[in-house]
Design an enzyme around this catalytic site. Structure first.
Site, short mmCIF file in Angstrom:
data_model
loop_
_atom_site.label_atom_id
_atom_site.label_comp_id
_atom_site.label_asym_id
_atom_site.label_seq_id
_atom_site.Cartn_x
_atom_site.Cartn_y
_atom_site.Cartn_z
N ASP A 156 -10.49 -7.66 25.45
CA ASP A 156 -9.49 -8.35 26.25
C ASP A 156 -9.24 -7.54 27.53
O ASP A 156 -8.50 -6.55 27.52
CB ASP A 156 -8.20 -8.53 25.44
CG ASP A 156 -7.15 -9.30 26.24
OD1 ASP A 156 -7.39 -9.59 27.42
OD2 ASP A 156 -6.09 -9.60 25.66
N LYS B 177 -5.91 -12.89 35.43
CA LYS B 177 -5.29 -12.17 36.56
C LYS B 177 -6.16 -12.10 37.82
O LYS B 177 -6.23 -13.05 38.55
CB LYS B 177 -4.85 -10.79 36.08
CG LYS B 177 -3.84 -10.93 34.92
CD LYS B 177 -2.93 -9.77 34.79
CE LYS B 177 -2.16 -9.80 33.49
NZ LYS B 177 -0.81 -10.31 33.61
N TYR C 132 -0.66 -6.23 23.53
CA TYR C 132 -0.32 -7.60 23.94
C TYR C 132 -1.58 -8.36 24.29
O TYR C 132 -2.43 -7.88 25.04
CB TYR C 132 0.61 -7.54 25.17
CG TYR C 132 1.07 -8.88 25.67
CD1 TYR C 132 1.93 -9.66 24.90
CD2 TYR C 132 0.66 -9.37 26.90
CE1 TYR C 132 2.38 -10.90 25.35
CE2 TYR C 132 1.11 -10.60 27.37
CZ TYR C 132 1.97 -11.36 26.59
OH TYR C 132 2.40 -12.58 27.05
C1 LIG Z 1 -4.35 -7.78 27.78
C2 LIG Z 1 -3.70 -9.11 28.04
N1 LIG Z 1 -4.09 -10.19 27.37
C3 LIG Z 1 -3.54 -11.41 27.60
C4 LIG Z 1 -2.55 -11.58 28.54
C5 LIG Z 1 -1.97 -12.95 28.79
O1 LIG Z 1 -2.32 -13.44 30.05
P1 LIG Z 1 -1.44 -14.56 30.77
O2 LIG Z 1 -0.12 -13.95 31.11
O3 LIG Z 1 -2.24 -14.97 31.98
O4 LIG Z 1 -1.29 -15.71 29.80
C6 LIG Z 1 -2.10 -10.47 29.26
C7 LIG Z 1 -1.02 -10.62 30.26
O5 LIG Z 1 -0.44 -9.67 30.74
C8 LIG Z 1 -2.69 -9.21 29.00
O6 LIG Z 1 -2.29 -8.11 29.67
#
Ligand SMILES: Cc1ncc(COP(=O)(O)O)c(C=O)c1O
Length: 412
Positions: free
Chosen positions: A219, A246, A147
């Protein structure tokens, strides 16, 4: 009964009925929908969330790992309260933005320049745009089942790679290199359940991307919390671009992306030549998020990461012991402050191997509800994290509740 909590969820049920009249399924955030209806929260403090019916529970979700200091930390409240009366969002930059940017650049070796967004999703979107503009190539490769926010997941035409299979990954990247702007990797992928990268895997991905001029995006929107310098420090590789979110917002909406100066230069409004990308955002780097994020990060010197990890280890070991004692064929995954129960004994190395059967999925749901009834909040996938207000007391409370929850659920 594993979902005994529903008997006391009267106000939550009423609120959900009202919500359904004005939102599809009563919901604005897919992640927080639970059946038969979500539990609505009235207040949260430290490691505890209290719902609108007055039930208090220990929160190991921490808004999906973002609240590394738990809820309503006094130092963050103080900084935010001060900022509220100084203004919450202006059409000008503030010193708060510069301070948080400086702190992050100092911590992460590969971060030379960065920019802020309001969510991790936006951070990933912008890192992808940067990679496309810089390389002049259209496609993005990512690892199957991982994700990266509400945008990249839905993009058509991206290339899917098998996590932890270095040979197959190298082959695909080599084959499609001429079209590939970037490979994006969640180094401790949470969607498949905090799968450990096998030693050398991330390094091979780094080598092959570098060889073909493909950018590597790390990421770390969740995994940044594994070390003072993030996942790149823990696993030993250097990305071209990194996305964050986060924990760096101290509990407020946030995202950030950054990396090599020559790539990030595509956003430089003073530059007169070369590819250029515009990046607006009404609330980007708003000073409330920036001061909250600065306080949160400043309260995390290296020993604090060690303490969080030791606590995480206590939870993982406690759960593993419990599974063994009760002869339950589940397993525990995770590193540092992150943990997750997989409801099966098969080795997990990527998305496919992580997938539970329908019966295992059902058992996981029952256990989630039983834990909720026992006063412990995990994600419905049975993942969680430790936060700084927690001590051995909370870790041990989770283990004791898990013991009772397994009894509630019965034979697994
Ligand atoms: C690895 C990763 N990338 C991107 C995101 C997206 O972040 P947001 O929920 O702040 O848009 C998340 C959210 O859980 C994530 O775990």
């Amino acid at each position: 009964m594993q979902n005994a909590y529903l008997e006391t969820d009267v106000r939550s049920a009423e609120l959900w009925e009202r919500a359904r009249a004005v939102m599809p399924g009563g919901n604005s955030r897919t992640t927080v929908f639970t059946t038969p209806h979500p539990t609505y929260i009235a207040s949260a403090s430290g490691a505890t969330v209290t719902d609108v019916d007055g039930n208090a529970r220990l929160d190991f979700v921490n808004n999906y790992t973002s609240l590394i200091h738990g809820h309503a930390h006094p130092r963050i409240i103080e900084a935010v309260a001060r900022q509220l009366s100084l203004g919450t969002a202006m059409s000008f930059p503030t010193e708060a933005e510069v301070r948080l940017a400086e702190l992050l650049v100092q911590r992460v070796e590969s971060l030379e320049l960065l920019r802020f967004t309001n969510s991790g999703t936006e951070a990933v979107m912008m890192a992808v745009q940067a990679a496309r503009a810089y390389t002049g190539r259209p496609r993005i490769a990512r690892f199957e089942g991982c994700y990266h926010g509400a945008y990249v997941d839905h993009e058509q035409g991206d290339l899917l790679l098998p996590f932890n299979d270095a040979d197959a990954t190298e082959q695909s990247i080599t084959q499609y290199a001429a079209e590939l702007a970037a490979v994006i990797v969640d180094p401790l992928p949470h969607r498949p359940g905090f799968v450990d990268p096998v030693p050398g895997f991330l390094q091979r991905v780094r080598e092959v991307t570098r060889k073909h001029g493909v950018l590597l995006i790390s990421d770390e929107i969740i995994s940044f919390r594994v070390d003072h310098g993030g996942a790149q420090q823990r696993f030993g590789y250097r990305a071209d671009l990194t996305t964050l979110g986060k924990i760096i917002g101290g509990g407020f909406p946030v995202g950030a992306f950054g990396g090599r100066a020559e790539v990030m230069a595509v956003f430089d409004p003073t530059r007169t030549s070369g590819p250029s990308v515009a990046h607006g955002g009404t609330f980007n780097a708003n000073p409330v998020t920036m001061v909250a994020g600065y306080e949160a990060m400043a309260m995390l010197p290296p020993p604090e990461y060690n303490r969080l990890a030791t606590l995480g280890q206590r939870v993982r070991e406690g759960l593993a012991d419990l599974l063994e004692t009760r002869d339950i064929p589940w397993q525990v995954a995770g590193q540092a402050s992150l943990f997750k129960l997989h409801p099966h004994p098969r080795p997990v190395s990527d998305f496919r191997s992580s997938q539970p059967t329908a019966a295992e999925q059902h058992a996981m749901e029952q256990f989630y509800q039983a834990m909720f009834s026992e006063g412990i909040v995990l994600t419905p996938e049975l993942a969680g994290c430790t936060s700084t207000p927690m001590t051995d007391v909370e870790a041990d409370a989770l283990i004791a509740a898990a013991d009772r929850a397994f009894t509630r659920v019965g034979h697994l």
